[in-house]
Design an enzyme around this catalytic site. Structure first.
Site, PDB file in Angstrom:
ATOM      1  N   GLY A   5      32.480  35.270  49.656  1.00  0.00           N
ATOM      2  CA  GLY A   5      32.286  36.632  49.178  1.00  0.00           C
ATOM      3  C   GLY A   5      30.864  36.856  48.708  1.00  0.00           C
ATOM      4  O   GLY A   5      30.268  35.984  48.071  1.00  0.00           O
ATOM      5  N   ARG A  66      33.599  33.997  56.182  1.00  0.00           N
ATOM      6  CA  ARG A  66      34.471  32.852  55.888  1.00  0.00           C
ATOM      7  C   ARG A  66      34.794  32.169  57.215  1.00  0.00           C
ATOM      8  O   ARG A  66      34.878  32.821  58.245  1.00  0.00           O
ATOM      9  CB  ARG A  66      35.734  33.326  55.177  1.00  0.00           C
ATOM     10  N   ASP A  97      33.508  28.058  45.352  1.00  0.00           N
ATOM     11  CA  ASP A  97      34.009  26.689  45.524  1.00  0.00           C
ATOM     12  C   ASP A  97      34.292  26.350  46.980  1.00  0.00           C
ATOM     13  O   ASP A  97      34.115  25.207  47.403  1.00  0.00           O
ATOM     14  CB  ASP A  97      35.242  26.438  44.650  1.00  0.00           C
ATOM     15  N   GLY A  98      34.718  27.334  47.783  1.00  0.00           N
ATOM     16  CA  GLY A  98      34.916  27.070  49.204  1.00  0.00           C
ATOM     17  C   GLY A  98      33.617  26.706  49.895  1.00  0.00           C
ATOM     18  O   GLY A  98      33.572  25.804  50.740  1.00  0.00           O
ATOM     19  N   THR A 119      29.230  33.964  42.988  1.00  0.00           N
ATOM     20  CA  THR A 119      30.544  34.610  42.992  1.00  0.00           C
ATOM     21  C   THR A 119      30.649  35.495  41.760  1.00  0.00           C
ATOM     22  O   THR A 119      30.202  35.109  40.675  1.00  0.00           O
ATOM     23  CB  THR A 119      31.697  33.593  42.988  1.00  0.00           C
ATOM     24  N   ASP A 121      33.323  36.122  40.230  1.00  0.00           N
ATOM     25  CA  ASP A 121      34.484  35.730  39.430  1.00  0.00           C
ATOM     26  C   ASP A 121      34.144  34.831  38.243  1.00  0.00           C
ATOM     27  O   ASP A 121      34.973  34.652  37.354  1.00  0.00           O
ATOM     28  CB  ASP A 121      35.514  35.017  40.303  1.00  0.00           C
ATOM     29  N   ASP A 123      34.031  31.652  38.082  1.00  0.00           N
ATOM     30  CA  ASP A 123      35.097  30.649  38.010  1.00  0.00           C
ATOM     31  C   ASP A 123      34.673  29.281  38.530  1.00  0.00           C
ATOM     32  O   ASP A 123      35.501  28.509  39.004  1.00  0.00           O
ATOM     33  CB  ASP A 123      36.325  31.133  38.784  1.00  0.00           C
ATOM     34  N   ARG A 165      41.887  36.876  41.240  1.00  0.00           N
ATOM     35  CA  ARG A 165      43.211  36.348  41.609  1.00  0.00           C
ATOM     36  C   ARG A 165      43.609  35.182  40.720  1.00  0.00           C
ATOM     37  O   ARG A 165      44.746  35.092  40.267  1.00  0.00           O
ATOM     38  CB  ARG A 165      43.221  35.911  43.078  1.00  0.00           C
ATOM     39  N   HIS A 243      36.387  46.695  45.846  1.00  0.00           N
ATOM     40  CA  HIS A 243      35.135  46.066  46.233  1.00  0.00           C
ATOM     41  C   HIS A 243      33.893  46.739  45.660  1.00  0.00           C
ATOM     42  O   HIS A 243      32.782  46.235  45.864  1.00  0.00           O
ATOM     43  CB  HIS A 243      35.038  45.987  47.760  1.00  0.00           C
TER      44      HIS A 243
END
Length: 314
Positions: A5, A66, A97-98, A119, A121, A123, A165, A243
């Site tokens: 993302g 992705r 992380d991906g 990111t 997030d 996270d 999420r 978004h």
């Protein structure tokens, strides 16, 4: 490359990598569309003009995607062949992380890799802030401020759904920063009946409107809004920000963070370091092995923010 993302501040990181590398007389390539583009040999040598006037732009000039194909041995072999073909000695991967897992694969195959946390997030373990998080929460708080104007005018309850999420950082920070009456997070078990009670208590004290913020992983806004309406009979509306949270010109903080991280990544590659992810901890640039960073993030701070948001919502 940028992967996964997009997030505001990625361009600042790209710019810093390119300029720092060229300053030290290194050749630097941009890989387009993440790991998918790497497998397709979609890259080009970059010059200073390629990163001019991008520090203020949201998204990523290298584009992002992705890739399920990169998770296969065939895809990884194809990517390694491209890197060796262009004699690339070091790779900076900006993403979540991906993206880090993909970078770790390349590191394990002998390609020097450094990761930058990109990111919204927030996270990723090993950093207090990720690229784009500051911009995202400012975007969300600005939106909630506008929603509150309407909520006040019409004496309504609004449920606002934000991204997250598995991580509720955006919801927690914005719940506190925007003065929400309730916040719902994936990391914190909370009773909807307690939420209803807080809304009703506020109404009895003279409040004419309420703002409820939910992370998408804690419950869907439509469902929560319907529950509130059934239990209270209050005029309840729902807003899903979606978004819009990813876009926009990066904040000063994200521009500085991207610049600092990108420059340090080049320095580390020049020193022969690899398999590490950079971060910002106590306002200093830090680094940790991918293995450490890819473990689940321990997030006690978010519970403290949640508790404080609830205490101040009275």
């Amino acid at each position: 490359m940028t992967s996964g993302g997009d997030s505001p501040g990625m361009n600042a990181g790209v710019r810093a990598v390119v300029k720092k590398a060229i300053y030290h007389n290194l050749d630097v390539y941009g890989i387009y569309r993440g790991f998918e583009g790497l497998m397709e040999d979609d890259l080009k040598k970059l010059a200073l003009k390629d990163v001019g006037s991008i520090i203020h732009r949201g998204g990523t000039v290298l584009y992002s995607a992705r890739s399920e194909r990169f998770k296969t041995e065939q895809g990884q072999s194809q990517a390694l062949d491209v890197l060796r073909k262009h004699e690339i000695e070091g790779l900076v991967v900006i993403g979540g992380d991906g993206s880090y897992r993909g970078a770790q694969v390349l590191h394990n195959h002998g390609i020097k890799t450094i990761g930058l946390p990109g990111t919204i997030d927030n996270d990723i373990r090993g950093t207090d802030y990720t690229l784009g998080f500051d911009t995202a929460i400012n975007t969300v708080i600005d939106a909630i401020d506008k929603i509150r104007d309407t909520a006040t005018s019409h004496e309504r309850t609004y449920v606002v759904e934000v991204m997250g999420r598995d991580a509720g950082d955006i919801a927690a920070w914005c719940g506190l920063g925007a003065g929400a009456e309730s916040v719902l997070l994936p990391e914190v078990e909370s009773s909807r009946d307690e939420m209803i009670q807080r809304i009703q208590d506020g109404f009895e004290r003279g409040k004419k409107h309420s703002i409820i913020i939910t992370a998408e992983g804690a419950g869907k806004a439509e469902e929560i809004g319907q529950y509130i309406k059934e239990k209270t009979n209050f005029d309840t509306r729902v807003t899903i920000l979606g978004h819009v949270q990813r876009g926009g010109s990066p904040s000063a903080f994200d521009r500085l963070l991207g610049s600092r991280l990108g420059a340090r990544a080049v320095e580390m590659l020049m020193n022969g370091e690899s398999g590490k992810a950079l971060g910002l901890e106590k306002n200093s640039i830090s680094s940790h092995d991918f293995d450490y960073v890819l473990e689940d993030k321990e997030n006690e701070d978010i519970k403290k923010l949640y508790n404080l948001a609830i205490e101040l919502s009275i």
